[in-house]
Design an enzyme around this catalytic site. Structure first.
Site, short mmCIF file in Angstrom:
data_model
loop_
_atom_site.label_atom_id
_atom_site.label_comp_id
_atom_site.label_asym_id
_atom_site.label_seq_id
_atom_site.Cartn_x
_atom_site.Cartn_y
_atom_site.Cartn_z
N ARG A 1 -25.01 -52.33 -25.42
CA ARG A 1 -25.01 -53.80 -26.39
C ARG A 1 -23.68 -52.53 -27.44
O ARG A 1 -22.81 -53.44 -28.00
CB ARG A 1 -25.18 -54.30 -26.60
CG ARG A 1 -25.70 -55.20 -25.35
CD ARG A 1 -27.30 -55.85 -25.24
NE ARG A 1 -27.99 -54.94 -25.37
CZ ARG A 1 -29.86 -55.64 -26.28
NH1 ARG A 1 -29.11 -56.16 -26.96
NH2 ARG A 1 -30.38 -55.05 -25.65
N HIS B 1 -38.27 -55.53 -24.71
CA HIS B 1 -36.56 -55.00 -24.74
C HIS B 1 -35.99 -56.44 -23.82
O HIS B 1 -36.47 -56.68 -22.59
CB HIS B 1 -36.59 -53.36 -24.45
CG HIS B 1 -35.75 -53.01 -24.37
ND1 HIS B 1 -34.51 -53.41 -24.34
CD2 HIS B 1 -35.28 -52.28 -25.55
CE1 HIS B 1 -33.44 -53.21 -24.28
NE2 HIS B 1 -33.56 -52.06 -25.67
#
Ligand SMILES: Cc1cc2nc3c(=O)[nH]c(=O)nc-3n(C[C@H](O)[C@H](O)[C@H](O)COP(=O)(O)OP(=O)(O)OC[C@H]3O[C@@H](n4cnc5c(N)ncnc54)[C@H](O)[C@@H]3O)c2cc1C
Length: 608
Positions: A257, A237
């Site tokens: 995000r 990740h």
């Protein structure tokens, strides 16, 4: 021998109480068979509870252009076309019903203004698709399934670790366990066993996974004769915490995000615009204003490059760090505070949308994310590889009666999982595994459990007590393995390093077979660690062998010495299994051809 173990009998035995295990147990129990559920921590503590961002399902609540077809095409593209197309199809078709069912069972999702389940943007998903509860979606999923499950008469065994599966000829017969608290053995006889043991991130030094992610289900299945596929594909990740050292690896959700957070180098440059892969170019914004509009729900805007797939974003971050453009503690900056330029109430907005992230950084790093950027870097997050199963029933391709679902199973994700697809995978395939395990159990006679097999499992579990005492031995081997996997089988891989790792794993294996522990069987972490080693070493060997064989770069597998994608490798999955002499075998299993109607969907969506 330590006295006769307690015995239990079930039609279906589910191993693991995360989302997949709970959903499987509910379904099997609803079919009217006797169900036992085993977990090695407490109920409610499975790794699923940590899931943050949401579950992907084409409900089309926020953008009516979404459909199972778009979700299917996104999943295949994310997996770089080595996914099981049938699993990707079932997942995309069934996820909306599974999410609505969860709502009917009491899950309190965030809402749109008109009262529907709210959906958020996530990497690789074309439209806002993640049903969520702030950034605590896993907690709500587990809470709801547990509340629903406790009324179904499922027998639950907590702090109970499975060390071996039992067989009756080729078919499954049950499992042998020990209890963490007392070190007592129990034997479970069952017509069908569902593995739902989660991931294996603890084979690496830097990981977002909880202590339970030691690859137990992968190894139990492998030892019992099941095949594992896609083990080379590990998801790193892009955003884990990097500072302070004690929290390194803890996840920073992609939801940051999705809500508009941007990645910056040490000079404050938004570097993700520098490298947009060709196959995502027409779906990706080419300027900051468009990217911002996308995160705020503008249907005509394209996604910002921070929301490209995880494998790509992680490699871009590594590139920045290696080029000396990283943050002070070896990461890059992730900034959500900047949205105050657009939103007057930005601070409240961030706290409302990302409460766990706010709390996590405030308490663990002394950072107020509503005012300052975070420091982040890649962390080992998810195993795309796992037990090879039949797509419709989730039964192992080689061991009748053994089923697998959730992160310990493989197929749906191919070379790379899209964020949010795991939670919906747990629901879709957990349900299917429970349903077909119950069916199998009804249709078969009760298996025979062999006493010699039980005794052998107990003997090997107790063996570390019979060896010369070594208080630090198990921890030292675990530490050396995690360091080696991180350095040599990590985000960027090379033939010579992979071969060194394989050699190192062999040596650590030999040491682990001789390692002794101190103390007694009650709450003995040294003993538990010694037992974990077999699983960690088995999955590490599988990852490394498969990574050596795949001489190309695809999804979660990047070879510095073979940086390009090779079409010849797009046609198969890597399978490993235990040979008759006990050594790990490997073959390339050709993918079945995709039916024309699915091919058409993929082609249409690629043009869209
Ligand atoms: C921090 C974080 C955030 C995430 N956020 C998201 C997200 O927003 N959306 C998404 O889709 N995915 C997310 N993921 C991924 C997702 O959470 C996992 O892939 C998923 O929860 C795995 O569920 P599972 O049911 O397969 O296993 P788990 O939830 O890991 O449960 C495994 C169970 O097996 C038991 N077990 C293991 N070994 C044994 C044994 N030997 N004997 C007995 N029991 C055993 C454990 O005790 C546990 O009960 C996230 C992951 C992390 C780490």
């Amino acid at each position: 021998m330590a006295g006769a173990p307690e015995t239990h009998e079930f039609d279906v035995l589910v191993i693991g109480a995360g989302g997949a295990g709970l959903r499987a147990a509910i379904e099997a129990s609803a079919a009217g068979v006797r169900v036992g559920l085993i977990c090695k921590s407490l109920l409610g503590k499975a790794h699923t509870v940590m899931a943050e961002g949401g579950m992907a399902a084409a409900l089309a609540n926020v953008d009516e252009r979404d459909s199972w077809k778009v979700h299917f095409a996104d999943t295949m593209r994310g997996g770089q076309y080595v996914n099981s197309w049938r699993m990707a199809e079932l997942h995309a078709r069934e996820a909306p019903d599974r999410v609505r069912e969860l709502e009917a069972w009491g899950a309190v999702f965030d809402r749109t203004k008109d009262g529907k389940i709210l959906q958020r943007n996530f990497g690789g998903h074309r439209y806002p698709r993640l049903a969520h509860v702030g950034d605590r979606t896993g907690l709500e999923l587990i809470r709801t399934l547990q509340d629903h499950g406790v009324h179904q008469g499922i027998d639950i065994f907590m702090e109970t670790t499975v060390v071996s599966l039992l067989k009756d000829g080729p078919r499954i017969a049950g499992a042998v366990t020990y209890t963490r608290e007392r070190g007592l053995f129990k034997v479970f006889r069952a017509n069908a066993v569902v593995l739902a043991t989660g991931g294996l991130g603890r084979a690496y030094k830097i990981t977002s996974n909880s202590w339970e992610g030691t690859g137990d289900g992968h190894t139990l299945a492998y030892d019992a004769g099941a095949e594992l596929i896609d083990m080379e594909f590990i998801q790193f990740h892009p955003t884990g915490m990097v500072w302070p050292p004690s929290v390194r690896g803890i996840l920073v959700t992609e939801g940051v995000r999705g809500e508009g957070g941007v990645l910056l180098d040490k000079a404050g440059k938004r570097f993700m615009f520098d490298d947009i892969p060709e196959n995502y170019r027409n779906q990706t914004a080419d300027n900051e204003a468009e990217g911002w509009r996308y995160t705020q729900g503008d249907r005509n805007a394209r996604r910002p490059p921070e929301l490209l797939t995880r494998d790509h974003v992680a490699r871009c971050i590594v590139r920045e760090i290696k080029a000396g453009r990283g943050s002070p503690h070896g990461g890059v900056f992730l900034d959500i505070a900047w949205i105050k330029r657009h939103l007057p109430n930005a601070e409240e907005h961030i706290k409302k949308k990302l409460p766990s992230m706010y709390h996590q950084f405030k308490t663990l790093a002394g950072i107020d994310i509503t005012k300052e950027p975070m420091e982040v870097g890649p962390t080992t997050h998810y195993a795309m590889g796992g037990v090879r199963v039949d797509a419709d029933t989730e039964m192992s391709t080689t061991v009748p009666g053994l089923f697998a679902a959730g992160e310990c199973a493989a197929g749906i994700n191919g070379a790379n999982r899209l964020g949010g697809n795991s939670l919906s995978d747990l629901l879709v395939f957990g349900k299917r595994a429970g349903e077909y395990a119950a069916k199998y159990a009804r249709e078969t006679r009760a298996p025979q459990v062999r006493t010699d097999e039980v005794e052998a499992a107990i003997r090997s579990t107790l063996a570390p007590f019979d060896r010369p005492q070594d208080p630090t031995g198990p921890y030292q081997i675990q530490y050396e393995l995690q360091e080696m996997m991180q350095d040599l089988v990590g985000i960027v891989r090379r033939q010579d390093e992979l071969e060194r790792a394989l050699d190192g794993i062999g040596k650590l294996n030999a040491r682990s077979e001789k390692v002794g522990v101190v103390g007694n069987r009650e709450y003995n972490p040294g003993w538990h660690t010694a037992l974990d080693l077999h699983c960690l070493l088995t999955v590490s060997e599988a990852i490394t062998r498969a990574a050596i064989d795949r001489k190309e770069s695809r999804g979660g597998h990047f070879r510095e010495d073979h940086p390009g994608k090779d079409d010849a490798y797009a046609t198969f999955n890597t399978v490993v299994w235990r040979g008759p002499d006990g050594t790990m075998q490997l073959r390339r299993q050709p993918n079945p051809p995709m039916p024309d109607e699915l091919k058409k969907i993929v082609e249409e969506q690629a043009k869209a």
